[in-house]
Design a protein around this motif. Structure first.
Motif, PDB file in Angstrom:
ATOM      1  N   UNK A 102      39.603  41.548  35.386  1.00  0.00           N
ATOM      2  CA  UNK A 102      39.575  42.941  35.837  1.00  0.00           C
ATOM      3  C   UNK A 102      39.158  42.969  37.297  1.00  0.00           C
ATOM      4  N   UNK A 103      40.037  43.489  38.154  1.00  0.00           N
ATOM      5  CA  UNK A 103      39.733  43.591  39.584  1.00  0.00           C
ATOM      6  C   UNK A 103      38.894  44.848  39.799  1.00  0.00           C
ATOM      7  N   UNK A 104      37.727  44.671  40.370  1.00  0.00           N
ATOM      8  CA  UNK A 104      36.832  45.812  40.611  1.00  0.00           C
ATOM      9  C   UNK A 104      37.269  46.631  41.821  1.00  0.00           C
ATOM     10  N   UNK A 106      41.045  47.157  42.864  1.00  0.00           N
ATOM     11  CA  UNK A 106      42.228  47.945  42.485  1.00  0.00           C
ATOM     12  C   UNK A 106      42.159  48.447  41.041  1.00  0.00           C
ATOM     13  N   UNK A 107      41.211  47.946  40.271  1.00  0.00           N
ATOM     14  CA  UNK A 107      40.931  48.359  38.890  1.00  0.00           C
ATOM     15  C   UNK A 107      42.025  47.955  37.893  1.00  0.00           C
ATOM     16  N   UNK A 108      42.881  47.007  38.271  1.00  0.00           N
ATOM     17  CA  UNK A 108      43.894  46.504  37.341  1.00  0.00           C
ATOM     18  C   UNK A 108      43.296  45.381  36.509  1.00  0.00           C
ATOM     19  N   UNK A 109      43.770  45.286  35.278  1.00  0.00           N
ATOM     20  CA  UNK A 109      43.340  44.227  34.369  1.00  0.00           C
ATOM     21  C   UNK A 109      44.567  43.427  33.976  1.00  0.00           C
ATOM     22  N   UNK A 110      44.476  42.106  34.113  1.00  0.00           N
ATOM     23  CA  UNK A 110      45.614  41.246  33.790  1.00  0.00           C
ATOM     24  C   UNK A 110      45.218  40.232  32.719  1.00  0.00           C
ATOM     25  N   UNK A 111      46.200  39.788  31.969  1.00  0.00           N
ATOM     26  CA  UNK A 111      45.990  38.719  31.002  1.00  0.00           C
ATOM     27  C   UNK A 111      46.102  37.399  31.757  1.00  0.00           C
ATOM     28  N   UNK A 112      45.137  36.532  31.560  1.00  0.00           N
ATOM     29  CA  UNK A 112      45.177  35.215  32.187  1.00  0.00           C
ATOM     30  C   UNK A 112      45.908  34.244  31.266  1.00  0.00           C
ATOM     31  N   UNK A 113      46.594  33.265  31.824  1.00  0.00           N
ATOM     32  CA  UNK A 113      47.411  32.364  31.005  1.00  0.00           C
ATOM     33  C   UNK A 113      46.603  31.366  30.185  1.00  0.00           C
ATOM     34  N   UNK A 114      45.360  31.145  30.545  1.00  0.00           N
ATOM     35  CA  UNK A 114      44.543  30.149  29.842  1.00  0.00           C
ATOM     36  C   UNK A 114      44.218  30.626  28.431  1.00  0.00           C
ATOM     37  N   UNK A 115      44.542  29.805  27.467  1.00  0.00           N
ATOM     38  CA  UNK A 115      44.253  30.118  26.067  1.00  0.00           C
ATOM     39  C   UNK A 115      42.889  29.554  25.683  1.00  0.00           C
ATOM     40  N   UNK A 129      36.556  40.449  16.251  1.00  0.00           N
ATOM     41  CA  UNK A 129      37.092  40.915  17.525  1.00  0.00           C
ATOM     42  C   UNK A 129      36.704  39.923  18.613  1.00  0.00           C
ATOM     43  N   UNK A 130      37.587  39.730  19.569  1.00  0.00           N
ATOM     44  CA  UNK A 130      37.309  38.857  20.699  1.00  0.00           C
ATOM     45  C   UNK A 130      37.663  39.624  21.966  1.00  0.00           C
ATOM     46  N   UNK A 131      36.740  39.672  22.924  1.00  0.00           N
ATOM     47  CA  UNK A 131      36.987  40.361  24.175  1.00  0.00           C
ATOM     48  C   UNK A 131      36.428  39.510  25.317  1.00  0.00           C
ATOM     49  N   UNK A 132      37.301  38.893  26.053  1.00  0.00           N
ATOM     50  CA  UNK A 132      36.890  38.010  27.137  1.00  0.00           C
ATOM     51  C   UNK A 132      37.432  38.552  28.453  1.00  0.00           C
ATOM     52  N   UNK A 133      36.528  39.109  29.288  1.00  0.00           N
ATOM     53  CA  UNK A 133      36.937  39.720  30.546  1.00  0.00           C
ATOM     54  C   UNK A 133      36.116  39.151  31.691  1.00  0.00           C
ATOM     55  N   UNK A 134      36.817  38.598  32.662  1.00  0.00           N
ATOM     56  CA  UNK A 134      36.184  38.158  33.898  1.00  0.00           C
ATOM     57  C   UNK A 134      36.363  39.288  34.907  1.00  0.00           C
ATOM     58  N   UNK A 135      35.365  39.528  35.743  1.00  0.00           N
ATOM     59  CA  UNK A 135      35.446  40.603  36.724  1.00  0.00           C
ATOM     60  C   UNK A 135      35.271  40.054  38.119  1.00  0.00           C
ATOM     61  N   UNK A 136      35.975  40.642  39.053  1.00  0.00           N
ATOM     62  CA  UNK A 136      35.902  40.216  40.437  1.00  0.00           C
ATOM     63  C   UNK A 136      36.978  40.904  41.241  1.00  0.00           C
ATOM     64  N   UNK A 137      37.471  40.229  42.272  1.00  0.00           N
ATOM     65  CA  UNK A 137      38.502  40.800  43.135  1.00  0.00           C
ATOM     66  C   UNK A 137      39.750  39.929  43.050  1.00  0.00           C
ATOM     67  N   UNK A 138      40.879  40.557  42.777  1.00  0.00           N
ATOM     68  CA  UNK A 138      42.146  39.818  42.614  1.00  0.00           C
ATOM     69  C   UNK A 138      42.656  39.322  43.966  1.00  0.00           C
ATOM     70  N   UNK A 139      43.624  38.422  43.910  1.00  0.00           N
ATOM     71  CA  UNK A 139      44.140  37.808  45.143  1.00  0.00           C
ATOM     72  C   UNK A 139      44.816  38.817  46.051  1.00  0.00           C
TER      73      UNK A 139
END
Length: 144
Positions: A102-104, A106-115, A129-139
């Motif tokens: 989750x980009x703090x 632009x506020x967009x959330x993307x699925x990462x390819x790593x399983x 339930x599983x919820x794994x969210x990393x937060x920061x700034x996207x490229x």
């Protein structure tokens, strides 16, 4: 018959015009969308020609979620977002297990390819339930 029609039929979903449009739209997006964002595209724009209403739209998203074609992401913004699930991977707990970013800015959330490997999850617990969210700034935002 289109590829998307075949996908819906495989999941035992009747391929109505609106379901096809919604799923095709979600497949094209590289980030997760809120119901409100999707409704702006399908419901508000179609009020003039009456091809969709909020109830039809909401039911289609929930049906896709039940059939594990899309997954809901809680990225900490208090607004649920939806993204298409990986067609080839379904994990031990009902959906493909992967992280989100989750980009703090632009506020967009993307699925990462790593399983996430099944071995990293405890066998002696029942996970619902599983919820794994990393937060920061996207490229894209870093480049600004």
């Amino acid at each position: 018959m289109t590829k998307i029609e075949k996908v819906l039929l495989t999941k035992e979903i009747r391929p109505t015009e609106m379901r096809l449009k919604i799923y095709k739209y979600l497949k094209r997006k590289t980030y997760a969308l809120t119901l409100n964002e999707m409704q702006k595209v399908f419901v508000i724009k179609s009020e003039k020609n009456k091809t969709a209403n909020k109830t039809t739209f909401y039911r289609a998203i929930k049906l896709f979620e039940e059939k594990r074609m899309v997954h809901q992401i809680d990225d900490g913004t208090a607004i649920a977002k939806y993204a298409v699930s990986d067609e080839n991977t379904t994990g031990k707990y009902g959906t493909d297990l992967h992280m989100h970013f989750h980009c703090t800015d632009c506020r967009k959330t993307i699925c990462l390819p790593n399983k996430i490997s099944k071995e990293s999850l405890p066998d002696s617990y029942k996970t619902t339930d599983v919820n794994l969210v990393l937060k920061g700034i996207c490229k894209k935002c870093i480049r600004k």
